[in-house]
Every structure is written in C-alpha cells, then in structure tokens.
Design an enzyme around this catalytic site. Structure first.
Site, mmCIF file in Angstrom:
data_model
loop_
_atom_site.group_PDB
_atom_site.id
_atom_site.type_symbol
_atom_site.label_atom_id
_atom_site.label_comp_id
_atom_site.label_asym_id
_atom_site.label_seq_id
_atom_site.Cartn_x
_atom_site.Cartn_y
_atom_site.Cartn_z
ATOM 1 N N GLY A 23 0.821 -1.199 0.000
ATOM 2 C CA GLY A 23 0.000 0.000 0.000
ATOM 3 C C GLY A 23 0.852 1.244 0.000
ATOM 4 C CB ALA A 24 -0.086 4.824 -0.082
ATOM 5 C CG ASP B 57 -9.922 0.920 5.890
ATOM 6 O OD1 ASP B 57 -10.968 1.192 5.260
ATOM 7 O OD2 ASP B 57 -8.943 0.365 5.355
#
Length: 232
Positions: free
Chosen positions: A19-20, A130
């Site tokens: 992921g980022a 999230d």
C-alpha cells in the site's frame, strides 16, 4: 529515527499487499506463521520527519492491538514491535474475509459478531478508521478485525459513527441485496457490546453522517452543473 538497513531482508518474505503506507509480508516468527507489516519511506517527505512519523505510527498501532486484545476484542496477536524500524510482527489470521462470506449460509451470525467486535473496540476507546468487511477475517472462532493502520484512540460519538457509517457504505456497495439485513444483525451485536442507549446514539449519528455526505454530493452536482462541467 527509523533504521533503514533491515528493509532488504524483508524482500525475502512473501509479499501479501503493498500500500501507500506499508508493505504486508508473510513469514515465520519463532516457528509461527506471522505477518510482517513494514512502513515504507516516503521519498517526497523530509527524511527526519518521515522517520519520526513512521516510528510514532508503528508504536501507536502496536498499542492499539495490545489494548484491543486486552479488552477482549478479537484482533491479531502482537508478536513483536520495532518502532525504530517501522516494523510490527503479528499473528497471521487465515480465512476468508467477511466480504467474501456475506450471502453464504449462516452469514447473519457473522454480521452480528462483527458488530460485537467493533462495539467492544469502541468500548475500549478505539476507533478502527477503515471498518470495511475486507478488514474482517472469518475463522472458526468468528470475526477477527485486522488492519489497524488508521486506528485512533477516541471515544467521540462522531468517530464511532463514522466507523459504523463506513461499514454500511461498504456493505451497501458490495452486497446491496443484503445490506439492510446485514446492518440489523450488526447493530444487535454492537448493542450487546456498547449497550442499547449508547449504540442507539451512534446509529443516529451515523445517519447524520450519511445525510451530510448525500448533501455534499448533491451540492457538488449543482456546482458542477453551474460551472458547465456536467453538461450534455
């Protein structure tokens, strides 16, 4: 300061997700299958600031996992944490995601368990940040919450409501035909953990969050039309 030297060894572990913010890799830790979550360096950020933020976020996520488990929330076991390396080693929870199970026989009980687990998390003073069915793994025990990279220590009504709203949005998007039944089961579990009154307040605020989102989306359409962006 985050120590960069050990990053190369991680390349020998199987990459699960990139992921980022971080890389998720699968390996062994003292004979146990384990997830290695390594926060990656951001090239655009000042190195000293980047190192400090990665260390802080790593330590916070480890504290979240530790407190959540202490309060009875089903989350991965924490094996080791190295803030100076931006690294957390935790239990590998094997199983399908709740997203993959909704619609299968008995899925309603799992939706209720998801509500219980998120309610216990909120009761512990933590919000997930999230809370989608992709971040809920189904095992023989029930639902395990995973991926606490965006979690915060908070007991604010608004933050809890956003968690519930995010889940509803996710289920409505992926399983529109089951969304109503899912949320009914979810709120039963959530109320068991938080109490009827507190759960009702969160549910009401989640509806407000939803309405605000619809209002902003509607106004954005008007603004775009007025600016000639949505013409025929």
């Amino acid at each position: 300061m985050v120590w960069e030297a050990p990053v190369s060894w991680a390349e020998g572990l199987a990459l699960v997700k990139r992921g980022a913010e971080s890389e998720i890799r699968l390996g062994d830790f003292m004979g146990l299958r384990a997830i290695y979550k390594l926060r990656v360096r951001k090239a655009y950020m000042d190195p000293a600031l980047d190192s400090r933020l990665r260390a802080q976020r790593t330590l916070k996520e480890a504290k979240v996992l530790s407190l959540a488990r202490e309060r009875g929330v089903r989350v991965p076991r924490l094996y080791a944490v190295f803030p100076s390396m931006g690294l957390i080693v935790m239990e590998y929870v094997e199983g399908p995601t709740l997203k993959e199970v909704v619609g299968s026989p008995g899925w309603q009980a799992l939706a209720e368990d998801a509500g219980l687990q998120l309610g216990l998390l909120h009761a512990a003073g933590i919000v997930h940040g999230d809370s989608t069915t992709s971040n809920m793994v189904v095992t023989g025990e029930g639902v395990t919450l995973i991926d606490f990279g965006l979690a915060e220590f908070s007991s604010r009504l608004e933050d809890r409501a956003v968690d519930v709203h995010l889940l509803k949005e996710a289920v409505t998007s992926t399983h529109p035909g089951h969304a109503g039944e899912f949320m009914e089961a979810f709120m039963r579990g959530y109320s068991r953990a938080l109490g009827e009154a507190a759960a009702g307040e969160v549910e009401a605020r989640a509806r407000e969050v939803e309405m605000r989102g619809r209002y902003v989306a509607a106004r954005r359409s008007v603004w775009q039309a007025e600016a000639g962006e949505g013409g025929d």
